[in-house]
Design a protein around this motif. Sequence first.
Motif, PDB file in Angstrom:
ATOM      1  N   ILE A  21       0.831  -1.215   0.000  1.00  0.00           N
ATOM      2  CA  ILE A  21       0.000   0.000   0.000  1.00  0.00           C
ATOM      3  C   ILE A  21       0.863   1.262   0.000  1.00  0.00           C
ATOM      4  N   MET A  22       2.160   1.131   0.316  1.00  0.00           N
ATOM      5  CA  MET A  22       3.028   2.308   0.316  1.00  0.00           C
ATOM      6  C   MET A  22       3.124   2.926  -1.068  1.00  0.00           C
ATOM      7  N   LYS A  23       2.949   2.129  -2.124  1.00  0.00           N
ATOM      8  CA  LYS A  23       2.973   2.675  -3.478  1.00  0.00           C
ATOM      9  C   LYS A  23       1.877   3.725  -3.628  1.00  0.00           C
ATOM     10  N   ASP A  24       0.667   3.400  -3.134  1.00  0.00           N
ATOM     11  CA  ASP A  24      -0.428   4.368  -3.199  1.00  0.00           C
ATOM     12  C   ASP A  24      -0.131   5.585  -2.333  1.00  0.00           C
ATOM     13  N   ILE A  25       0.457   5.341  -1.152  1.00  0.00           N
ATOM     14  CA  ILE A  25       0.767   6.449  -0.243  1.00  0.00           C
ATOM     15  C   ILE A  25       1.795   7.391  -0.871  1.00  0.00           C
ATOM     16  N   ILE A  26       2.837   6.833  -1.479  1.00  0.00           N
ATOM     17  CA  ILE A  26       3.878   7.659  -2.103  1.00  0.00           C
ATOM     18  C   ILE A  26       3.295   8.476  -3.256  1.00  0.00           C
ATOM     19  N   GLU A  27       2.447   7.834  -4.073  1.00  0.00           N
ATOM     20  CA  GLU A  27       1.829   8.552  -5.183  1.00  0.00           C
ATOM     21  C   GLU A  27       0.907   9.652  -4.667  1.00  0.00           C
ATOM     22  N   THR A  28       0.183   9.375  -3.594  1.00  0.00           N
ATOM     23  CA  THR A  28      -0.715  10.373  -3.019  1.00  0.00           C
ATOM     24  C   THR A  28       0.067  11.574  -2.497  1.00  0.00           C
ATOM     25  N   LEU A  29       1.148  11.305  -1.764  1.00  0.00           N
ATOM     26  CA  LEU A  29       1.938  12.392  -1.171  1.00  0.00           C
ATOM     27  C   LEU A  29       2.654  13.233  -2.228  1.00  0.00           C
ATOM     28  N   SER A  30       2.809  12.688  -3.441  1.00  0.00           N
ATOM     29  CA  SER A  30       3.491  13.434  -4.500  1.00  0.00           C
ATOM     30  C   SER A  30       2.616  14.546  -5.081  1.00  0.00           C
ATOM     31  N   ASP A  31       1.323  14.566  -4.702  1.00  0.00           N
ATOM     32  CA  ASP A  31       0.417  15.622  -5.168  1.00  0.00           C
ATOM     33  C   ASP A  31       0.726  16.910  -4.399  1.00  0.00           C
ATOM     34  N   ALA A  32       1.502  17.770  -5.023  1.00  0.00           N
ATOM     35  CA  ALA A  32       1.979  18.988  -4.349  1.00  0.00           C
ATOM     36  C   ALA A  32       0.867  20.003  -4.116  1.00  0.00           C
ATOM     37  N   GLU A  33      -0.289  19.830  -4.753  1.00  0.00           N
ATOM     38  CA  GLU A  33      -1.375  20.789  -4.582  1.00  0.00           C
ATOM     39  C   GLU A  33      -2.113  20.597  -3.260  1.00  0.00           C
ATOM     40  N   VAL A  34      -1.876  19.476  -2.590  1.00  0.00           N
ATOM     41  CA  VAL A  34      -2.536  19.196  -1.320  1.00  0.00           C
ATOM     42  C   VAL A  34      -1.504  19.247  -0.195  1.00  0.00           C
ATOM     43  N   GLU A  35      -1.837  19.917   0.900  1.00  0.00           N
ATOM     44  CA  GLU A  35      -0.959  19.949   2.069  1.00  0.00           C
ATOM     45  C   GLU A  35      -1.313  18.761   2.963  1.00  0.00           C
TER      46      GLU A  35
END
Length: 428
Positions: A21-35
């Motif tokens: 599930i870390m793959k999804d977490i890493i991809e999610t955190l890469s969205d710079a538009e969300v803090e």
Amino acid sequence: MKPPLTQLGHRMSRLTGVRAIMKDIIETLSDAEVEWINLSAGNPVILPEVEQMWRQYGRELLEEPQFGEVVCRYGSSQGYEPLIEAIADTFNTLYGWNLTRRHVLITPGSQSLYFFAANCFGGVSPAGHSQSILLPLSPDYTGYNGACLDPSVLQALQPNIDRLGPHRFKYCPDFDRLQVDDTIGAILFSRPCNPSGNVIATADVERLALVAAQHNIPVLVDSAYAPPFPNLAFTDMDLVWGDNIIHCLSLSKAGLPGERIGIAIAQPELLHPLECFLANAAIHSSRFGQAIAAKAIASGELAQLSKTVIQPHYRHKFERLEAAFDRDMPDDIPWALHAGEGAIFAWLWLEDLPVSDVELYEAIKQEGVILVPGQSFFPGLQEDWVHKRQCLRISLTATVEEIERGVTAIAKVVERTYNKPAFAMAAK
């Protein structure tokens, strides 16, 4: 080119447990538009006092005449001699264990130690029967899931759940489920536990070791969060020593995860096959990391900083998280935190959760908070236990302010989830 992988190659090339599930977490955190508020991380916080200690000993090593001998030559597979001596001396002084240098083995991180042990003690015996690696209490560390080359080797038992109050609970071994015989190759558990923070009672550890000893079975105690370093136990806990116990320590949460230093303490006859496995697989652990660790342990500074800096840092965060849940979560929802006994995580149980933990994780993501759904932390548990889909792991590595804001968001989503009309009708 697509290489022709073996069955084992296919298995080892897949991510298991929480790493999937870390793959999804890493991809999610890469969205710079969300803090994002990241409550998923297992990386330890870089604490200034601890970092400064490692810098200091690193500089000393760079200036010493033996620097070349340390890092420009191969060493013993057992480990760097000054580190072995420092560990034996420390445990003899603190706990009176009467260790010699032959009681200590240094590995490239504790994850590799569990891999060596799981495949030395688990699998097909010389007589041709299967030997399992038994986790006597579940949930437990998700990394065990990838340690066994044969996934069927890993077996786990459901725990007893002790309710400590309206919104607190604790896991305990269910000895009525425990059956120990020659089909078990080793017993393994973490103490304090990742993910729950559980510290199995000393009497229960002694009972497990005694039952295992009657069948010549080793007991591996994953002490990655235990005293004396990093000393991430928030309750009194005794280290249990015995002829069939292998204490498995790590310096990762003591501020040195990049150097991959694992430590096994046990009787020499238990360490010998692990040392041979290590020699065949990796030769030895990082010599630079071992050399600076030897200095930090021999001086007593690592144990002292663990007690005065590392442990208070995470204990304070757990206390603030606990207070935030008590403030923000509705009393009429069946939520409970596991007793905060150690490690760097909190573990939330949502009994009768109307959705799965993964669905709740997705809903909490919509509020800008990332945590980890709990179902990955039940490696080896074959039963379809609904509890597996009712838990969340929350990291204490964020700031206090982020943790409190994250709890508020979690409470908001949980209340909304339980108050959906379909659940409300079922509850009636």
